[in-house]
Design a protein around this motif. Structure first.
Motif, PDB file in Angstrom:
ATOM      1  N   THR A 114       2.280  -2.371  14.093  1.00 17.54           N
ATOM      2  CA  THR A 114       1.237  -3.012  13.254  1.00 17.54           C
ATOM      3  C   THR A 114       1.417  -0.936  12.629  1.00 17.54           C
ATOM      4  O   THR A 114       0.051  -0.512  13.431  1.00 17.54           O
ATOM      5  N   LEU A 115       1.871  -0.625  11.868  1.00 17.64           N
ATOM      6  CA  LEU A 115       0.928   0.727  10.761  1.00 17.64           C
ATOM      7  C   LEU A 115       0.164   0.843   9.970  1.00 17.64           C
ATOM      8  O   LEU A 115      -0.320  -0.274   8.981  1.00 17.64           O
ATOM      9  N   THR A 116      -1.016   1.882  10.107  1.00 16.27           N
ATOM     10  CA  THR A 116      -2.190   1.814   8.616  1.00 16.27           C
ATOM     11  C   THR A 116      -1.750   3.052   8.334  1.00 16.27           C
ATOM     12  O   THR A 116      -2.865   3.971   8.483  1.00 16.27           O
ATOM     13  N   PRO A 117      -1.245   3.510   7.275  1.00 14.30           N
ATOM     14  CA  PRO A 117      -1.228   4.860   7.212  1.00 14.30           C
ATOM     15  C   PRO A 117      -1.946   5.103   6.486  1.00 14.30           C
ATOM     16  O   PRO A 117      -2.318   6.307   5.671  1.00 14.30           O
ATOM     17  N   VAL A 118      -2.361   4.064   5.019  1.00 16.17           N
ATOM     18  CA  VAL A 118      -3.693   3.872   4.366  1.00 16.17           C
ATOM     19  C   VAL A 118      -4.177   3.447   4.027  1.00 16.17           C
ATOM     20  O   VAL A 118      -3.714   2.059   4.976  1.00 16.17           O
ATOM     21  N   LYS A 119      -5.859   3.842   4.051  1.00 15.80           N
ATOM     22  CA  LYS A 119      -6.675   2.463   4.429  1.00 15.80           C
ATOM     23  C   LYS A 119      -6.523   1.817   3.889  1.00 15.80           C
ATOM     24  O   LYS A 119      -7.029  -0.147   4.462  1.00 15.80           O
ATOM     25  N   LYS A 120      -5.631   0.544   2.993  1.00  9.99           N
ATOM     26  CA  LYS A 120      -5.435  -0.459   2.196  1.00  9.99           C
ATOM     27  C   LYS A 120      -4.184  -0.889   1.657  1.00  9.99           C
ATOM     28  O   LYS A 120      -3.366  -2.379   1.496  1.00  9.99           O
ATOM     29  N   ILE A 121      -3.172  -0.566   3.316  1.00  6.40           N
ATOM     30  CA  ILE A 121      -2.032  -0.892   3.076  1.00  6.40           C
ATOM     31  C   ILE A 121      -1.567  -1.334   4.742  1.00  6.40           C
ATOM     32  O   ILE A 121      -2.220  -0.144   5.690  1.00  6.40           O
ATOM     33  N   ILE A 122      -1.015  -1.784   4.831  1.00 10.39           N
ATOM     34  CA  ILE A 122      -0.823  -2.229   6.107  1.00 10.39           C
ATOM     35  C   ILE A 122       1.274  -2.821   6.414  1.00 10.39           C
ATOM     36  O   ILE A 122       1.377  -2.896   5.323  1.00 10.39           O
ATOM     37  N   ILE A 123       1.573  -1.885   7.540  1.00  5.33           N
ATOM     38  CA  ILE A 123       2.855  -2.346   7.694  1.00  5.33           C
ATOM     39  C   ILE A 123       3.253  -2.830   9.033  1.00  5.33           C
ATOM     40  O   ILE A 123       2.649  -2.558   9.669  1.00  5.33           O
ATOM     41  N   GLY A 124       4.194  -3.727   8.919  1.00  5.28           N
ATOM     42  CA  GLY A 124       4.159  -4.943   9.984  1.00  5.28           C
ATOM     43  C   GLY A 124       5.653  -4.443  10.474  1.00  5.28           C
ATOM     44  O   GLY A 124       6.864  -4.853   9.329  1.00  5.28           O
TER      45      GLY A 124
END
Length: 352
Positions: free
Chosen positions: A232-242
């Protein structure tokens, strides 16, 4: 037709209806007693009670099948005993596909810890399998359906013993022994073993490496092995990449059968009330052992889901999903099989 309408007809019908009524009254009585006990215990010992109610409208394009439904109701009970132990039980009623809500215990376990053993925790009972990217319950999901990897490459719940320990520097380790995949009881000589190594970073996200190995079931003695990597990546506060990579094998007396799959998803909170989920999933069942049709098959799934946060525990979403196979496996009316299936769902979930 009510229960009273059956009385003038026949004794057999009356008896059957009477038995159903008696069973119904028993269920209601049991529920009332349980509710009173829970209320009494909660007032005296600060029992934590939470849960959710989940309903939906579902449609698929093969035969224009569509339905409204109450999909799931869950009540979670949790109690801590000083600092050494805690108890948790998740009671759920799930739609079995025919419209009936069947009661089930999703989780039921006791967790022990001690200052003498540091961060080491022992969990005994039935618990959610510590493997994979996606969560099991609707309040923790970003879309209506689960990915192909979740449905066909992983267990959901395990019954056994699990140890958890913090290793420091963001690393945690879980190791367990259990009856097998989703088996509350399994009288086998060999048990299933598994482990999960976790790395967590407040800045970037999480990375998990999981493995599970054991006999497939009590009848077939074949050994099933699964290796799973999710992040799970959270590069920006309101974006989640999984994402997730999944590889599994089943060893028989004469051969080794295997499968592989992966998913990639992203979720963006566009505003405080509106979000959007995009997901792609792939599953290669090259020996026809996991996709429930017995055929070697490669399947893909494309999902888009706008989400709506309505406040006070209430949320909703729309999901549009296209499944595409390299075989004609989706059954249309009249036994006309096709390679694709389009589904749409509208889901409303209330959490408390």
């Amino acid at each position: 037709m009510t229960f009273l309408n059956y009385i003038p007809n026949s004794t057999i019908i009356y008896n059957k209806s009477g038995e159903r009524m008696i069973k119904f009254l028993k269920y209601i009585s049991t529920f009332i007693v349980l509710a009173l006990c829970v209320t009494n215990i909660s007032a005296q010992s600060k029992l934590s009670i939470s849960g959710f109610v989940d309903g939906s409208y579902f449609y698929n394009n093969l035969n224009n099948y569509n339905t409204f439904g109450l999909d799931q109701v869950e009540v979670d009970l949790e109690k801590s005993f000083k600092k050494s132990a805690s108890l948790r039980t998740d009671i759920e009623w799930i739609n079995n596909g025919s419209g009936k809500l069947l009661p089930k215990i999703e989780q039921g376990y006791v967790t022990f810890s001690s200052e003498f053993f540091g961060s080491l925790k022992l969990t005994f009972g039935k618990f959610n399998a510590p493997i994979g990217f996606e969560s099991l319950d609707p309040p923790d999901m970003y879309q209506y359906s689960h990915a192909l990897v979740f449905d066909y490459g992983l267990p959901t719940n395990l019954t056994g013993l699990m140890l958890f320990s913090k290793l420091g520097s963001g690393f945690n380790l879980s190791a367990y022994i259990c009856n097998g995949w989703d088996k509350n009881a399994a009288l086998t000589k060999t048990k299933t073993f598994g482990a999960r190594l976790e790395y967590s970073s407040e800045k970037w996200g999480d990375l998990h490496l999981s493995v599970i190995r054991g006999p497939q079931n009590s009848i077939e003695k074949n050994t099933r092995n699964v290796f799973d990597l999710d992040f799970t990546l959270t590069p920006v506060k309101k974006i989640i990449i999984g994402g997730e990579l999944n590889y599994g094998t089943v060893k028989t007396e004469t051969n080794t059968l295997n499968w592989n799959g992966f998913l990639l998803m992203s979720h963006c909170d566009i505003t405080d009330y509106l979000g959007l989920t995009l997901r792609y999933g792939f599953f290669n069942d090259q020996n026809g052992i996991r996709l429930s049709n017995g055929l070697p098959e490669k399947r893909q799934a494309y999902t888009i889901a706008p989400t709506f946060s309505l406040g006070n525990g209430l949320s909703a979403l729309l999901e549009f999903r296209l499944d595409v196979s390299d075989k004609n496996i989706f059954n249309q009316a009249g036994n006309n099989y096709r390679k694709s299936l389009l589904t749409m769902a509208f889901e409303v979930t209330y959490s408390f």
